[in-house]
Design a protein around this motif. Sequence first.
Motif, PDB file in Angstrom:
ATOM      1  N   GLN A  86     -28.482 -84.637  27.821  1.00 21.57           N
ATOM      2  CA  GLN A  86     -27.085 -84.676  28.240  1.00 21.57           C
ATOM      3  C   GLN A  86     -26.783 -85.960  28.999  1.00 21.57           C
ATOM      4  O   GLN A  86     -25.700 -86.543  28.858  1.00 21.57           O
ATOM      5  N   ASP A 130     -18.485 -82.315  26.198  1.00 24.95           N
ATOM      6  CA  ASP A 130     -19.534 -82.809  27.076  1.00 24.95           C
ATOM      7  C   ASP A 130     -20.150 -81.699  27.912  1.00 24.95           C
ATOM      8  O   ASP A 130     -21.255 -81.854  28.441  1.00 24.95           O
ATOM      9  N   LYS A 161     -26.264 -88.836  26.644  1.00 22.44           N
ATOM     10  CA  LYS A 161     -24.961 -88.698  25.992  1.00 22.44           C
ATOM     11  C   LYS A 161     -23.829 -89.151  26.916  1.00 22.44           C
ATOM     12  O   LYS A 161     -22.903 -89.864  26.497  1.00 22.44           O
ATOM     13  N   ARG A 174     -21.185 -92.325  26.422  1.00 20.99           N
ATOM     14  CA  ARG A 174     -19.730 -92.177  26.382  1.00 20.99           C
ATOM     15  C   ARG A 174     -19.056 -92.910  27.543  1.00 20.99           C
ATOM     16  O   ARG A 174     -17.933 -93.407  27.394  1.00 20.99           O
ATOM     17  N   ARG A 184     -24.936 -90.695  18.930  1.00 17.81           N
ATOM     18  CA  ARG A 184     -24.454 -89.413  19.438  1.00 17.81           C
ATOM     19  C   ARG A 184     -25.074 -88.211  18.737  1.00 17.81           C
ATOM     20  O   ARG A 184     -24.832 -87.078  19.125  1.00 17.81           O
TER      21      ARG A 184
END
Length: 914
Positions: free
Chosen positions: A637, A863, A640, A644, A128
Amino acid sequence: MSALDEKIVANGGQTGAGQSATPPDGQILTGKQEHYLKRELISRQVRGEISELNSPTALQRFGAPFRSDFGEVAPVDSELPILRYIFVHHVRNFPFLDQAQEKQFWQDKLQVFLESFANKHVSSSEDRLEETKRRKLARKSEKLVELMMVSGVPTASGYEERIQFSEMEIVERGANEKGLLVNMPEGHAINGWDVNVAAVRVTSVKRTVRYHPHAEFIIRVRREGKEEIHIGRRYGEFVKLHRRLRTEFPGKHLPPLPRKNKSSTTSSWFGSTDDDNESISSVSTQDASASDEATPSTGRTLAPPSESIVRRSLSKSSLRSSKSPRASTEVVSRQTVLYREEQRVSLRAFLRTILQNKRIAESKSMEEFLTSKPISLNEEELIDVKRRKEMDAVRIEEQKRFYEIARQRAAELDVYMEQFRRDIVESNGLTKLFAEIREKPSIAELSPQYQKFAEWLRIEVAATVYHLFLAEDNSPEMFAQAKRIHGLVPYTLMKNVIRIANPAAVMSSVLDLFLAQPFGSRSLLQRIFSMTLNEGIKDFQKHINSLVAKVEDTVLTQKLKSFVDAEEAIKDIIREEAEAEDVDIIVAILRSELIQPELTPEQIGKVFNSWVAWNHAVDNVDIEMQQGAQWFANMKQLLKLYTRQRDKAMMLSIVEEPVTLQLFRDLFTIFYEPLVRVYKSANVYSSITDFALFADDAIAVIESAQRQDASADPNQTVQAFIDLCARHEDSFYKFIHEVHLHDNGLFQSLMSWIEEILEFLRKGPQGGKMDMNALFQGAVGVGQIDKEVALEEINALIKWQEDRKRWHLNKTRQKMAAEGAGETIPGTSTFNSSDFGLDEADLEDLAISDEASDSEDEDEEDDEDDPIAVERRRRIKKQDQLRRTAGEPVKPEVTEVLKLMDPFVVMLRHVLAD
């Protein structure tokens, strides 16, 4: 040589690069060399064992009570000897857990659950590019375990020695001012801002026909290299600032804005009749009920009220006159009403609290609030600034006098407290203390030393209550909030509900309702968790679909998804490549041949060009955003979100496993039911009334202290708070006594468990001591090692520890001189770390390690945050960390010492195998 260097030489016993005194007869190592060699080897072993906990097979190598596919693991063969020892001696025998069955709980439930979690490979800090809670917890655990083993496992020679140089001059210099400097109106710079809410004036704003008065808080602002300015801000503008900061820092925890407080404060001052005009604040008699709206404070400043109005508002008995021996001027003691004084100090506390955060202090919202529309102060406002400054000085002086009197009273008990300390630190001291609490129904029947401890504790609690609700800038706000909450709590209803209800039965029924699995279907709790996690997964998918459309290349996006779902071994290879070649993880993933499909030359060129544009955009804030940078930001992004989303999917699979619910039920039964039995048998509900009476009494005492004139005798203030505690200490003791009387041996077991840990720290394990000299003498089968080089490396480690302590000491001194932040404890120190088997030098080393590893700003990122802004913050945070550690000595590399690792672990296993 400086005084600090002389102190290090005197206490540390070292004059050169880690060279120590001559070793004792028959020894190769000096006491200092023994200690720091032991510490280095233990530190490396602890770090390795904690990192091994991520492995799915870690518990199988623990040995009993966990099952193993490798056969029975003997203690002397455990690959994790330190963690095994802590688990067997300090976890498994913890009260509550000591009743857990080996197979049903430890093997079939806990072990299965932890192994399942490890196999899910939930994302880490590296994935992360941010600190996860698991990483922070692991780092803290590592330092605590290291401290425990270094302090608890002694060396065989008995000559073990640490670097010892005192930091008392810092403590003594800071103790008198700690806790007071934060309230000082001047010289308290925080992240570049020195602010003080210096005064309050009244402005008027025209609405339709009439002018309406409003309070405006005058803020004095100083910055290094810039001129001092004053600004005027209404309460509504503080509200707007708070709202803007919430918008600018979404998800950031901000301190609450103090509620509007229209009360004024009356203070006594002394002046002459020749100075009447200066004796009256320009706002001292304004109507305290004037409303504050959020509208701009445009309009006119009201003229100062006439002196006759002030005189009529004061009590005649407060005016006293006398003749000056040196002049015919009449000296008068006057009372001045400081308008909105409590609101002023609470807003000052609010500003200084939020300025502690570096990002907020550097934000555009904060700079605009503290610099826009400066004002010039007129004569009346300057007089008000002076009166408020004098009031601050009186308040600080009163606090100092209060704490000094409290210290004196606590110091009178030092002789008794020393006896109490000896009783506690000796063998089974805690067990004896709580046995007496169980046997004696009142404080008056306790042994003399325990009665004196209760008296000392009474002073400590009184000083704490005073500090919380009277001494601090935010004390009025905290007291008002506590008073509101106290007024809302239905104590009588709570008491009757708790007395009648059976919490154990209620919770058991509720648990059955949520955990029942009719006909093998999912339970209600599983459905709730699944619904929540599935909603999160769907939300992630919406954002993912949006980003995929912006990227416009399904091959690239699918390759990112394949990386997230790949085996950990493949992920590790790609991460190592990215680190070795200093490229972004996105570049390493997309060009890797380990993740299919392979990219065309055009795609590879697009990735590299966008990466260059990304770095340029991150490094240059003011340039116009390039298309390539935004494209790469979308890819960052996207990775990421994929990560998640997979984490939530893994957590969903864990929730749906039957063992998860079984473990939850067992943990509830183990920990909750014994506590409920104690609470029920001890009639805890009766203590609710006692607490309500204490709260009523405390509110009355605090309000009385607030009404007192600032010149009141601090002895009376101290005594009022001590008497408050004395009136209710018997009720509090009765609660403790009843709980211990009906605990079914629970608290006795808990005290025994604590004493076992203290016994280990004081005397070490029963398996023996670590013979560090034997590592050099070949007693444990050491391989080929250059002893001279090894000794040089050990001396280099000692020199590094000395330099590190000196660096931290100087850094701490500079920080305290610049900020002076902290809190003071009025009483005396009762216990030392050595009483519990912890060396002060080891605690200092732990503090240095914590400060070096902790990040100053630990904001969690949302986020929705802009990836470029997030990357800028990450790089700024990294630079801040480098600045904070500037000048920190670099740990020397060692090679020969590492060759001692294997024989050291063999010896450690035998010492910890009991």
